[in-house]
Design a protein around this motif. Structure first.
Motif, PDB file in Angstrom:
ATOM      1  N   VAL A   1      17.836  20.526 -31.041  1.00  0.00           N
ATOM      2  CA  VAL A   1      18.542  21.487 -30.234  1.00  0.00           C
ATOM      3  C   VAL A   1      17.703  22.358 -29.301  1.00  0.00           C
ATOM      4  O   VAL A   1      17.671  22.383 -28.287  1.00  0.00           O
ATOM      5  CB  VAL A   1      19.552  22.541 -30.918  1.00  0.00           C
ATOM      6  N   SER A   2      16.529  22.678 -30.052  1.00  0.00           N
ATOM      7  CA  SER A   2      15.458  23.631 -29.296  1.00  0.00           C
ATOM      8  C   SER A   2      14.971  22.604 -28.105  1.00  0.00           C
ATOM      9  O   SER A   2      14.613  23.239 -27.177  1.00  0.00           O
ATOM     10  CB  SER A   2      14.482  23.836 -30.348  1.00  0.00           C
ATOM     11  N   MET A   3      14.613  21.386 -28.504  1.00  0.00           N
ATOM     12  CA  MET A   3      13.940  20.780 -27.480  1.00  0.00           C
ATOM     13  C   MET A   3      14.779  20.710 -26.173  1.00  0.00           C
ATOM     14  O   MET A   3      14.528  20.748 -24.955  1.00  0.00           O
ATOM     15  CB  MET A   3      13.745  19.129 -27.875  1.00  0.00           C
ATOM     16  N   ILE A   4      16.146  20.554 -26.359  1.00  0.00           N
ATOM     17  CA  ILE A   4      17.001  20.436 -25.165  1.00  0.00           C
ATOM     18  C   ILE A   4      16.721  21.753 -24.390  1.00  0.00           C
ATOM     19  O   ILE A   4      16.924  21.628 -23.381  1.00  0.00           O
ATOM     20  CB  ILE A   4      18.620  20.351 -25.694  1.00  0.00           C
ATOM     21  N   PHE A   5      17.067  22.624 -25.124  1.00  0.00           N
ATOM     22  CA  PHE A   5      17.060  23.996 -24.691  1.00  0.00           C
ATOM     23  C   PHE A   5      15.561  24.121 -23.830  1.00  0.00           C
ATOM     24  O   PHE A   5      15.626  24.800 -22.769  1.00  0.00           O
ATOM     25  CB  PHE A   5      16.830  25.261 -25.319  1.00  0.00           C
ATOM     26  N   ILE A   6      14.517  23.866 -24.223  1.00  0.00           N
ATOM     27  CA  ILE A   6      13.182  23.878 -23.641  1.00  0.00           C
ATOM     28  C   ILE A   6      13.082  23.159 -22.320  1.00  0.00           C
ATOM     29  O   ILE A   6      12.867  23.550 -21.444  1.00  0.00           O
ATOM     30  CB  ILE A   6      12.086  23.474 -24.516  1.00  0.00           C
ATOM     31  N   ILE A   7      13.601  21.717 -22.591  1.00  0.00           N
ATOM     32  CA  ILE A   7      13.496  21.243 -21.307  1.00  0.00           C
ATOM     33  C   ILE A   7      14.599  21.578 -20.133  1.00  0.00           C
ATOM     34  O   ILE A   7      14.091  21.558 -18.852  1.00  0.00           O
ATOM     35  CB  ILE A   7      13.996  19.607 -21.560  1.00  0.00           C
ATOM     36  N   VAL A   8      15.532  22.013 -20.555  1.00  0.00           N
ATOM     37  CA  VAL A   8      16.663  22.744 -19.599  1.00  0.00           C
ATOM     38  C   VAL A   8      15.862  23.805 -18.943  1.00  0.00           C
ATOM     39  O   VAL A   8      15.895  24.032 -17.771  1.00  0.00           O
ATOM     40  CB  VAL A   8      17.845  22.977 -20.304  1.00  0.00           C
TER      41      VAL A   8
ATOM     42  N   TYR B   1      12.668  24.778 -18.708  1.00  0.00           N
ATOM     43  CA  TYR B   1      11.636  24.462 -17.843  1.00  0.00           C
ATOM     44  C   TYR B   1      12.112  23.973 -16.490  1.00  0.00           C
ATOM     45  O   TYR B   1      11.418  24.280 -15.561  1.00  0.00           O
ATOM     46  CB  TYR B   1      10.774  23.414 -18.617  1.00  0.00           C
ATOM     47  N   TYR B   2      13.193  22.912 -16.411  1.00  0.00           N
ATOM     48  CA  TYR B   2      13.793  22.540 -15.458  1.00  0.00           C
ATOM     49  C   TYR B   2      14.222  23.507 -14.617  1.00  0.00           C
ATOM     50  O   TYR B   2      13.830  23.542 -13.234  1.00  0.00           O
ATOM     51  CB  TYR B   2      14.687  21.575 -15.756  1.00  0.00           C
TER      52      TYR B   2
ATOM     53  N   GLY C   1       9.713  27.728  -9.316  1.00  0.00           N
ATOM     54  CA  GLY C   1       8.439  26.792  -8.877  1.00  0.00           C
ATOM     55  C   GLY C   1       7.728  26.814 -10.089  1.00  0.00           C
ATOM     56  O   GLY C   1       6.416  26.232  -9.901  1.00  0.00           O
ATOM     57  N   TYR C   2       7.901  27.251 -11.289  1.00  0.00           N
ATOM     58  CA  TYR C   2       7.140  27.371 -12.231  1.00  0.00           C
ATOM     59  C   TYR C   2       7.087  25.930 -12.968  1.00  0.00           C
ATOM     60  O   TYR C   2       7.884  25.236 -13.038  1.00  0.00           O
ATOM     61  CB  TYR C   2       7.289  28.345 -13.212  1.00  0.00           C
TER      62      TYR C   2
ATOM     63  N   THR D   1      13.146  35.048 -17.976  1.00  0.00           N
ATOM     64  CA  THR D   1      14.562  34.916 -18.613  1.00  0.00           C
ATOM     65  C   THR D   1      14.692  33.648 -19.000  1.00  0.00           C
ATOM     66  O   THR D   1      15.187  33.352 -20.041  1.00  0.00           O
ATOM     67  CB  THR D   1      15.519  35.647 -17.622  1.00  0.00           C
ATOM     68  N   VAL D   2      14.418  32.696 -17.848  1.00  0.00           N
ATOM     69  CA  VAL D   2      14.740  31.247 -17.935  1.00  0.00           C
ATOM     70  C   VAL D   2      13.866  30.689 -19.035  1.00  0.00           C
ATOM     71  O   VAL D   2      14.433  29.847 -20.015  1.00  0.00           O
ATOM     72  CB  VAL D   2      14.270  30.772 -16.582  1.00  0.00           C
TER      73      VAL D   2
END
Lengths: 299, 305
Positions: B284-291, B293-294, B301-302, B227-228
């Motif tokens: 915007v996508s980059m922000i979503f990806i970084i968030v 993954y964080y 723990g991925y 989901t994340v």
């Protein structure tokens, strides 16, 4: 578990199997329909009579493709693309994943390079700048425009890298003590034990190259250079194009036009384009579960 | 002296590793980072004849102002988010349910057969699948509508009506991917300790209770993870799929950022405007990806590497 199934359990199992059969049927039915349409008479297809068996069995659609269309020209381009692209992908995946799988003490610049590649997953420049770079490098209308920009599939590389990292350290140390350098360690120790993962990314790479159509559409100016999926995109998904292509009626074409329709020839071409995937599919299934899960998800 | 010697020694040992990285670094530098440099045209009054790094006129954010003043940008963003969000939710629920049901099948060959059949669409391109779906869903003689007609339902314009189009996109996307999506859940189901089930049976738990209290918690971390990670794709409505199946009739509900950028750039040759739209999306996508993954790292723990 060896407990006896209760009655509700048995009812559930029967219903479950029936339900799953239904789902599986929904997944496959369109393909059976496609095959039936490709072997059917034009009139029956247009009338919507064809479901799962050909009506008025005929192979005229396949004859039409063999005799008149550019199908086989584009098929060759696709084969060429796979033949160049897949080995190139593999080579780059392996020689990139190996250094990055080293620990920071063994390879000081590891993290810098890792980030260098991972940033390309995070940020994508978008359509126009990418197109202009490919044009600047002079690759337009050449098969290299289809293989070079994606020569390193970063995600696959990370999968292989993660797998290499999970190898027991003792294995690599033993090789080092025996006097093996990096190249020898990679070739003689790391590669042989990484085969399942490498098989997985190979198959993904094959499927990827075979299925790509968009780059063919934007980087190729002439339809003779279109790979198969791009060709199919123009003639099958846009049937108007099919009619437009047929305005240059040569004798050969007009002979078929009364017998075939965009639907039947489209079905035949799509079925032919599916065959390579159907052929490698059994191997795919054998590997991707283990290979992918091992590399990408660490628990 | 000794330290310097050691450093030199280390460099010699690492040299082959650097050499191995050269080809990939060069290619990625040209094609990925080179294009990233190209996003500067989003801030220019771009004239293609002068070339990407030519003497272009800088106009700051004017392209972005023009872009957001366009009447269809609002609907496009809305469509993108709605379609991607529905795909994401259904793309979690359906594979999980399918994996749970398939897990109940004990007969290995039957299980294998189901898997083989449902994985198939995943490995075919959207070009082929669209070609098939356009035929099968056609209101004139497509077999889905023929079958619907047999039970007395009027033909449905799956691809030709603005209300049906987004739903068709979500359903066909699930149709293509749910089998493959279930792989990961099936794998994590096998890692659940069988002793837990035995204990539950002794405690008198039936199969449903076992599913609720052992199986689902057992795969919940995987569900959370997927989901994340799915959040990262919230601006990806699926270009290949939509481009091959849409038409001007359904632009109002089916046009997404990627198809919009494509039409703007390639069909209308509005290079700078299209790049600005692409840059907006990438940012915007980059922000979503970084968030995402964080969050994935924090909750499960991925890590990517």
């Amino acid at each position: 578990m060896t407990i006896k199934a209760s009655l509700p359990r048995k009812i559930f199992l029967v219903c479950n199997t029936v339900f799953l059969l239904l789902i599986a049927f929904v997944c496959v039915a369109p393909f059976i329909n496609l095959l039936a349409v490709s072997f059917s008479d034009k009139v029956a297809v247009e009338a919507g009579e064809v479901t799962f068996f050909p009506i008025g069995f005929t192979t005229v659609s396949y004859e039409f493709i063999t005799n008149t269309s550019k199908f086989f020209v584009s098929l060759l381009i696709s084969l060429k693309r796979v033949a160049i692209g897949v080995p190139l992908n593999l080579l780059l995946i392996i020689i990139t994943a190996y250094p990055l799988s080293k620990s920071k003490t063994d390879f000081g610049a590891r993290n810098i390079f890792s980030w260098f590649f991972v940033v390309t997953i995070l940020f994508n420049a978008g359509l126009i700048p990418t197109y202009m770079v490919v044009r600047t490098t002079g690759l337009i209308d050449s098969v290299w425009s289809l293989v070079l920009p994606g020569a390193l599939p970063v995600f696959s590389m990370l999968v292989v890298m993660n797998y290499m990292r999970s190898l027991p350290k003792e294995l690599l140390e033993a090789a080092y003590i025996d006097g093996a350098g990096h190249v020898q360690t990679l070739l003689r120790v790391v590669l042989p034990v990484s085969l399942p993962t490498i098989a997985t990314v190979t198959l993904f790479s094959v499927v990827d190259h075979w299925n790509s159509w968009f780059d063919g559409m934007i980087y190729m100016n002439h339809i003779e250079n279109y790979p198969l999926q791009t060709y199919l995109q123009t003639v099958v998904v846009n049937p108007q194009e099919f009619m437009r292509n047929n305005t240059d009626l040569s004798g050969n074409l007009s002979k078929y036009l009364s017998l075939v329709s965009a639907r039947t020839t489209g079905a035949a071409q799509m079925f032919l384009a599916m065959i390579p995937i159907l052929l490698i599919y059994p191997y795919l299934q054998k590997y991707f579960t283990t290979g992918l899960v091992m590399g990408s998800v660490k628990e | 002296m000794f330290a310097a010697l050691k450093r030199k020694d280390k460099l010699i040992r690492e040299l082959p590793l650097y050499i191995m990285l050269i080809p990939a670094v060069v290619l990625v530098a040209i094609f990925s980072y080179g294009s990233m440099g190209g996003v500067i045209i989003a801030f220019q009054k771009f004239v293609p004849a002068k070339g990407m790094f030519g003497d272009q006129q800088w106009i700051g954010l004017q392209n972005f102002h023009t872009l957001f003043a366009m009447p269809n940008i609002g609907p496009v963003i809305r469509n993108t988010v709605i379609i991607a969000f529905c795909k994401m939710i259904a793309g979690i629920v359906v594979p999980v349910v399918f994996a749970l049901l398939l897990n109940e099948v004990r007969h290995v060959l039957t299980k294998r057969m189901f898997q083989t059949l449902v994985y198939l669409p995943h490995f075919l391109s959207w070009v082929i699948l669209s070609g098939i779906l356009i035929n099968v869903l056609s209101p004139t003689g497509g077999f889905v509508n023929v079958l619907l007609g047999k039970v007395g339902i009027q033909p449905i314009y799956f691809l030709g009506s603005p209300t049906a189009f987004p739903i068709t996109m979500v359903v066909t996307d699930i149709w293509k991917g749910f089998g493959f999506g279930s792989v990961i859940y099936l794998a994590s189901l096998t890692s659940i300790n069988p002793a837990l089930y035995e204990a539950a049976v002794i405690d008198g738990a039936n199969r449903w209770k076992q599913t609720l209290h052992i199986t689902l918690p057992g795969i919940s971390s995987m569900i959370v993870l997927m989901t994340v990670l799915g959040l990262a794709n919230i601006l990806n409505g699926g270009f290949d799929q939509i481009y091959n199946m849409y038409s001007p009739v359904v632009y109002s509900t089916g046009d997404i950022l990627d198809t919009f950028v494509f039409r703007l750039g390639i069909e209308q040759a509005q290079y700078a405007l299209s790049t600005a739209a692409g840059l907006f999306k990438s940012g915007v996508s980059m922000i979503f990806i970084i968030v995402s993954y964080y969050l994935a790292d924090k909750f499960t723990g991925y890590r990517v590497f």
